[in-house]
Structures are given as C-alpha cells and as structure tokens.
Design a protein around this motif. Sequence first.
Motif, PDB file in Angstrom:
ATOM      1  N   PHE A 106       0.826  -1.208   0.000  1.00 28.01           N
ATOM      2  CA  PHE A 106       0.000   0.000   0.000  1.00 28.01           C
ATOM      3  C   PHE A 106       0.858   1.256   0.000  1.00 28.01           C
ATOM      4  O   PHE A 106       0.455   2.309  -0.497  1.00 28.01           O
ATOM      5  N   LEU A 107       2.056   1.147   0.568  1.00 28.39           N
ATOM      6  CA  LEU A 107       2.984   2.279   0.601  1.00 28.39           C
ATOM      7  C   LEU A 107       3.757   2.407  -0.703  1.00 28.39           C
ATOM      8  O   LEU A 107       4.023   3.505  -1.183  1.00 28.39           O
ATOM      9  N   ASP A 108       4.116   1.289  -1.275  1.00 27.47           N
ATOM     10  CA  ASP A 108       4.990   1.294  -2.453  1.00 27.47           C
ATOM     11  C   ASP A 108       4.244   1.427  -3.777  1.00 27.47           C
ATOM     12  O   ASP A 108       4.796   1.934  -4.760  1.00 27.47           O
ATOM     13  N   ASN A 109       3.010   0.981  -3.803  1.00 30.73           N
ATOM     14  CA  ASN A 109       2.221   1.006  -5.032  1.00 30.73           C
ATOM     15  C   ASN A 109       1.240   2.175  -4.978  1.00 30.73           C
ATOM     16  O   ASN A 109       0.313   2.182  -4.168  1.00 30.73           O
ATOM     17  N   GLU A 110       1.449   3.172  -5.835  1.00 30.04           N
ATOM     18  CA  GLU A 110       0.612   4.378  -5.789  1.00 30.04           C
ATOM     19  C   GLU A 110      -0.853   4.066  -6.023  1.00 30.04           C
ATOM     20  O   GLU A 110      -1.725   4.627  -5.357  1.00 30.04           O
ATOM     21  N   ILE A 149      -2.447   5.370   7.330  1.00 26.94           N
ATOM     22  CA  ILE A 149      -2.965   6.159   6.207  1.00 26.94           C
ATOM     23  C   ILE A 149      -2.204   7.473   6.092  1.00 26.94           C
ATOM     24  O   ILE A 149      -1.892   7.941   4.982  1.00 26.94           O
ATOM     25  N   LYS A 150      -1.854   8.067   7.208  1.00 24.09           N
ATOM     26  CA  LYS A 150      -1.065   9.299   7.204  1.00 24.09           C
ATOM     27  C   LYS A 150       0.296   9.052   6.568  1.00 24.09           C
ATOM     28  O   LYS A 150       0.818   9.890   5.820  1.00 24.09           O
ATOM     29  N   GLN A 151       0.858   7.899   6.836  1.00 21.83           N
ATOM     30  CA  GLN A 151       2.153   7.522   6.256  1.00 21.83           C
ATOM     31  C   GLN A 151       2.059   7.416   4.735  1.00 21.83           C
ATOM     32  O   GLN A 151       2.964   7.858   4.016  1.00 21.83           O
ATOM     33  N   ILE A 152       0.971   6.841   4.250  1.00 24.30           N
ATOM     34  CA  ILE A 152       0.763   6.751   2.796  1.00 24.30           C
ATOM     35  C   ILE A 152       0.694   8.147   2.184  1.00 24.30           C
ATOM     36  O   ILE A 152       1.353   8.443   1.182  1.00 24.30           O
ATOM     37  N   ASP A 157       3.374  13.121  -0.622  1.00 30.22           N
ATOM     38  CA  ASP A 157       3.495  14.571  -0.396  1.00 30.22           C
ATOM     39  C   ASP A 157       2.153  15.254  -0.155  1.00 30.22           C
ATOM     40  O   ASP A 157       1.912  16.355  -0.641  1.00 30.22           O
ATOM     41  N   ILE A 158       1.289  14.592   0.596  1.00 29.40           N
ATOM     42  CA  ILE A 158       0.026  15.209   1.019  1.00 29.40           C
ATOM     43  C   ILE A 158       0.056  15.285   2.533  1.00 29.40           C
ATOM     44  O   ILE A 158       0.138  14.253   3.214  1.00 29.40           O
ATOM     45  N   LYS A 159       0.015  16.493   3.065  1.00 24.79           N
ATOM     46  CA  LYS A 159       0.188  16.703   4.503  1.00 24.79           C
ATOM     47  C   LYS A 159      -1.171  16.799   5.201  1.00 24.79           C
ATOM     48  O   LYS A 159      -1.944  17.712   4.946  1.00 24.79           O
ATOM     49  N   MET A 160      -1.436  15.843   6.087  1.00 21.04           N
ATOM     50  CA  MET A 160      -2.638  15.891   6.921  1.00 21.04           C
ATOM     51  C   MET A 160      -2.210  15.902   8.385  1.00 21.04           C
ATOM     52  O   MET A 160      -1.281  15.197   8.776  1.00 21.04           O
ATOM     53  N   LYS A 161      -2.886  16.705   9.169  1.00 24.99           N
ATOM     54  CA  LYS A 161      -2.608  16.749  10.601  1.00 24.99           C
ATOM     55  C   LYS A 161      -3.477  15.713  11.302  1.00 24.99           C
ATOM     56  O   LYS A 161      -4.459  15.224  10.746  1.00 24.99           O
ATOM     57  N   SER A 162      -3.102  15.385  12.546  1.00 25.27           N
ATOM     58  CA  SER A 162      -3.842  14.359  13.267  1.00 25.27           C
ATOM     59  C   SER A 162      -4.225  14.826  14.662  1.00 25.27           C
ATOM     60  O   SER A 162      -3.513  15.621  15.289  1.00 25.27           O
ATOM     61  N   LEU A 163      -5.352  14.335  15.123  1.00 28.23           N
ATOM     62  CA  LEU A 163      -5.843  14.600  16.471  1.00 28.23           C
ATOM     63  C   LEU A 163      -6.658  13.395  16.896  1.00 28.23           C
ATOM     64  O   LEU A 163      -7.655  13.056  16.250  1.00 28.23           O
ATOM     65  N   ASN A 164      -6.213  12.766  17.991  1.00 25.29           N
ATOM     66  CA  ASN A 164      -6.842  11.517  18.437  1.00 25.29           C
ATOM     67  C   ASN A 164      -6.819  10.508  17.291  1.00 25.29           C
ATOM     68  O   ASN A 164      -5.758  10.160  16.813  1.00 25.29           O
ATOM     69  N   ASN A 165      -7.979  10.056  16.812  1.00 26.70           N
ATOM     70  CA  ASN A 165      -8.018   9.083  15.703  1.00 26.70           C
ATOM     71  C   ASN A 165      -8.442   9.737  14.390  1.00 26.70           C
ATOM     72  O   ASN A 165      -8.931   9.066  13.487  1.00 26.70           O
TER      73      ASN A 165
END
Length: 292
Positions: A106-110, A149-152, A157-165
């Motif tokens: 999932f990480l390696d295959n776009e 999912i954040k790692q993907i 190069d898509i930046k999402m912030k996180s809070l709790n779940n």
Amino acid sequence: MSFSKSVKEELSKISNLKDKKSVKAEFIGYLLSNNVNIGDNKIKYSTESEYNINRFAKLLNNMNITKYDIDIQGKVFYISFENDMNISEISIIDNKILLGGEVNEFLDNENLGKSIVRGSFLGSGSINNPENKYHLEIIFNSKQNMEFIKQILNRFDIKMKSLNNTLYIKDGEEMSKFLAFVGASISVLKFEEIRVIRDMRNNVNRIVNCETANLNKTINASIKQIDDINYIIKMNKFHELSESLQEIAKLRLENPEVSLVELGRMLINPIGKSGVNYRLKAISEFADELRK
C-alpha cells in the motif's frame, strides 16, 4: 447537494472494479473507519450516503462476499455480513479491524495507496463547503490505522494533521491535492473554482479594510491637528507661529478631509508628506506646551 456528498458520489462511480487488488485495498480502507462495528460475529458498516452503501455493496460482491443485508433506519443505511473474511492484511482485535501483516504494498504502489485512502475517506470522511471554510477529515477506528494512512499520504506529499483518531486538513492547497489523489478530478475543478473566487473576495476585503483603516487614521489625525490649531487660536498665540506653520495651519482648517500629500501640494511652495507631517507635529508640540 452538499460538496461532501458530490465528492462521494463522484468517487463511488470510479470504474476500477475489475482490478481485484484495487478493490481489496478500497474495501480495507472502508473497514478502517469508525463507522464499522463488530458484534455477534457480524461486521456492520453504517453511512448516511446512498452512494457509499451502493459502493460498499459492489466491493463486497467483488470480494466474493455475496451474503449481506442492507437496512435503513431513518437517514442511516446499514450493511452487515458474516465475520468470516480471509484477508491477510487485517486482523480483528477487541472488535476493531486493524491493519497488519504484509501492508508495505500500500505504501509502495501508488494505485493501491490511492485505493485504500479513497476507501477510508468514503468510509468515514467528510469535507466542508469550501465557500465557507477549508476542512476535510477522516475518522478512524484506531490510532494505528490513522497513522498508517497518514504515512501513505506523506509518501505522496500530502500533509494531513492528526488529532486523536482523526486526520484533517485545513489548507486549501492540501485539500486540492488530496481530492486529486483519491480520484475526484471533477470535484478538484469545482473546488479550485470556489477557491479562486473565495481568495479574490478575501483579497478585496483585505484591501477595503486596509483602506478603511488608513482613512480612519487620517481622519483621527486631522481632528487632533484641528483641535491643536483651534486651541492655539483660542489662547491668542497663533501669531507666535512661524509663517510656514501659520500657512499649513490655515490650510488644515480649510481642508480638514485632505491627506498630508494633498495638503503639501496646496502650499505656495509645495512640499512632500514628510515636510507637512513635520510642520503639523511642530504645531501639536506648541499646543501641548500651552496646555501645560
């Protein structure tokens, strides 16, 4: 139709159901959402979106899970099926579906990365009307799934912030990138159109506010200058001012609304803004001395 609903409608119509790996990845994305509950050996997914429930049913069929039930309670759709899946990438712990095992693809295959992210957004994502504010979020059933999912997204190069779940975006540029990544190309065009209009409106408002602030500042300064000149006249001290100060004082009394630049141009021997400011400041200092 809300913007969020139109995005989900577009995503639910993506034609990738012949690609079994993509179907599996998108299906897993759905299962990571906080809208999935497990009990009595059944997995139940709930949503208020008819497009979502139809998409999820198609994914089930493509996963050869053909025995499922769809119910409607009020505005909420429910789809439930037996908890007998055999998917190596997930496990069920404490009634939660968690990613595990061989998930590096999932990480390696776009293409697979897009599919699992799209599934998670369809599963429990939402997006505000961009005319009002920029806010997109996805709520997961666990921090572990959220971080993956954040790692993907970071990988692409898509930046999402996180809070709790919850993963969220409040930046217009990142939201546009996210929508493009998951395949909502029509929604990207709509979003960018709204974004351009909104940014133009905000720029106009900033300019108007700035000009209003400057105008108020000019008016307030003019009132103070006129008060000082009138006080000097009241104290019969106007004759003690130099000819140049008397000239600028008379012009200010006759033209209370004009700017310093315009005032300077009205002098017999015109001077610039700084010169006018210097003379008016000298008058104010003289008035302040008289008030002591």
